[in-house]
Design an enzyme around this catalytic site. Structure first.
Site, PDB file in Angstrom:
ATOM      1  N   VAL A  11       0.860  -1.263   0.008  1.00 42.34           N
ATOM      2  CA  VAL A  11       0.060   0.067   0.019  1.00 42.34           C
ATOM      3  C   VAL A  11       0.806   1.194  -0.092  1.00 42.34           C
ATOM      4  O   VAL A  11       0.440   2.092  -0.974  1.00 42.34           O
ATOM      5  CB  VAL A  11      -0.967  -0.143   1.211  1.00 42.34           C
ATOM      6  CG1 VAL A  11      -1.691   1.421   1.410  1.00 42.34           C
ATOM      7  CG2 VAL A  11      -2.062  -0.976   1.075  1.00 42.34           C
ATOM      8  N   GLY A 263      -7.406 -16.003   0.003  1.00 41.94           N
ATOM      9  CA  GLY A 263      -6.397 -15.767   0.696  1.00 41.94           C
ATOM     10  C   GLY A 263      -5.779 -14.251   0.707  1.00 41.94           C
ATOM     11  O   GLY A 263      -6.802 -13.432   0.901  1.00 41.94           O
ATOM     12  N   CYS A 266      -5.664  -9.417   3.294  1.00 39.32           N
ATOM     13  CA  CYS A 266      -6.686  -8.808   3.889  1.00 39.32           C
ATOM     14  C   CYS A 266      -7.817  -9.386   4.419  1.00 39.32           C
ATOM     15  O   CYS A 266      -8.201  -9.276   5.506  1.00 39.32           O
ATOM     16  CB  CYS A 266      -6.994  -7.508   2.621  1.00 39.32           C
ATOM     17  SG  CYS A 266      -5.575  -6.562   2.301  1.00 39.32           S
TER      18      CYS A 266
END
Ligand SMILES: NC(=O)c1ccc[n+]([C@@H]2O[C@H](COP(=O)([O-])OP(=O)(O)OC[C@H]3O[C@@H](n4cnc5c(N)ncnc54)[C@H](O)[C@@H]3O)[C@@H](O)[C@H]2O)c1
Length: 442
Positions: A11, A263, A266
């Site tokens: 991110v 999976g 998150c």
């Protein structure tokens, strides 16, 4: 604007690169000195389409810089993004130790008004804790500096992260005053030129929005997998059922593909963190708990089919695995279904030859490092040589139209276990494969 992004992972690095691309001056901070040194040399720690070019170009233009020096980064920014990990704690809650450590540094080093942005996925109420942590440090320094804490959950998808960040469906900002909201609107305006997709709200609602979005998506997947498991038992075909229900515009086709479980970094942790928050507030979240339980079992559905076919003792068996990453277009293996499937087969003695276009290094160096029964190849057909069957785990595009004749020549037996329902069963049987998929037959 002068921005620091603290935490240079999936991110942080994508956000930093995209803000720099829009002309901001960005400094990305991480405590991992090796990662920062590599980034300075143009070595990108993750695979994400388009990221390397964007990072390199902006680093050369000096709009994107990298440092381990959080003090210097904070002192020279007006906006600080917190983008560190929020892993699952032992009780299922989000572990905020990295977020609060960054908040402490911000309080230690800020010199003038700043907007502090929680971009990490954090439980409702975290902005208050970040604000308190910063204030404690300012009080200890004996200084009076104005600051705002806002929530800006991130909705990018790994594998399409640059596209999602540059052209967001929506930008959610939670703020408690107009000044901070205005600064965030100005920052994101260049990403929303064609239409304003800015959704302003109070901080707690913004924090909750991220969890609600991930929980909804995970629920769609687990719901569909539950339908698949029922289809297998009653003799229906989930692929036909999917078409039948997706055509209803209230349901839609996206996120209703049956498969061997979700999976990633998150959905698994966010569903459990939201369930934990609910319980902390005295509410038992029955849907969330079921979503997680269905997914846990779903990761074993394809290995169970293999074991049913070959028996419990797999010591003389070799299987080709196509796909290790938790989804296509990423090298991320966090919580990947491949880990469960490979563990279940190798714990019964099987050997695995694995191929993934991007995740080999992650598997070899980290996720499957201690599993001596797994070897790796760099070309997909090499995995098939003398294998007893192929198991498709991740739906990379390069697996969509393989050379089936070549596959049949290489495999000991034309046996295909498909964890992502990529092919039509009739066609596969017509060309000579025994083909097992999810939601069609036990
Ligand atoms: N990965 C995704 O697709 C995604 C999407 C939306 C939201 N999120 C959320 O964003 C957050 C970050 O996720 P990620 O996947 O980028 O994590 P990540 O593990 O890839 O990166 C986190 C980075 O933070 C660094 N870090 C930890 N403590 C630090 C500190 N004190 N100072 C500086 N750096 C520090 C780590 O070294 C690491 O490089 C999480 O809360 C996650 O849930 C992730």
């Amino acid at each position: 604007m002068k921005i620091s992004v603290i935490g240079t992972g999936y991110v942080g690095l994508v956000s930093g690169a995209c803000f720099a691309q829009m002309g901001n001056s960005v400094i990305c901070v991480d405590i991992d000195a090796n990662k920062i040194e590599n980034l300075k040399k143009g070595i990108i720690p993750i695979y994400e389409p388009g990221l390397e070019e964007m990072v390199t170009q902006n680093h050369q233009k000096k709009t994107l810089n990298f440092t381990t020096d959080v003090k210097q980064a904070i002192a020279s920014s007006t906006i600080a993004f917190i983008a560190v990990g929020t892993p699952m704690g032992e009780d299922g809650s989000a572990d905020l130790k990295y977020v609060l450590a960054v908040a402490k540094s911000i309080g230690e080093y800020m010199q003038a008004y700043m907007v502090i942005v929680d971009k990490s996925t954090v439980p409702v109420g975290t902005a208050d804790r970040v604000r308190e942590t910063i204030q404690v440090q300012l009080d200890a320094r004996g200084v009076d500096i104005e600051f705002d804490v806002v929530s800006n959950p991130e909705f990018l998808k790994e594998g399409a992260a640059i596209q999602d960040f540059m052209h967001p469906d929506r930008v959610v900002i939670g703020a408690d005053n107009e000044k901070a909201m205005g600064i965030m609107h100005d920052l994101y305006a260049p990403f929303m030129k064609t239409r304003d997709r800015f959704i302003g709200m109070d901080i707690k609602s913004a924090e909750m929005t991220k969890y609600a979005a991930n929980a909804m998506l995970a629920t769609k997947i687990s719901f569909m997998n539950e339908m698949a498991n029922i289809c297998e038992r009653v003799g229906a075909d989930i692929n036909r059922v999917r078409n039948g229900i997706g055509s209803d515009s209230r349901i839609g086709y996206s996120f209703i593909y049956p498969g061997c479980g979700y999976g990633g970094s998150c959905f698994p942790k966010d569903v459990q963190a939201l369930a934990k928050t609910a319980k902390d507030y005295g509410y038992v979240p029955r849907i969330l708990d079921a979503v997680e339980a269905v997914n846990y079992d779903q990761k074993s559905v394809i290995s169970t089919k293999v074991i049913r076919y070959f028996g419990e003792d797999l010591s003389a068996k070799k299987f080709a695995v196509w796909g290790l990453a938790f989804k296509p277009e990423t090298d991320d293996m966090r919580e990947a279904s491949s880990i469960t499937i490979i563990d279940e087969l190798t714990s019964r003695g099987a050997s695995i030859v694995a191929y993934d276009p991007k995740a080999r290094r992650e598997a070899e160096e980290y996720y499957l490092k201690d599993n001596a029964n797994v070897s790796y190849v760099d070309a997909k057909y090499d995995a098939l040589k003398d294998a007893d069957a192929i198991i498709l785990v991740t739906e990379w595009q390069e697996f969509r139209s393989p050379d089936f004749d070549e596959m049949k020549k290489l495999l000991k037996e034309p046996l295909f276990f498909d964890g992502r329902n990529q092919f039509d069963k009739n066609r596969m049987e017509k060309i000579g494969f025994k083909y097992f998929q999810i939601g069609v037959e036990i």
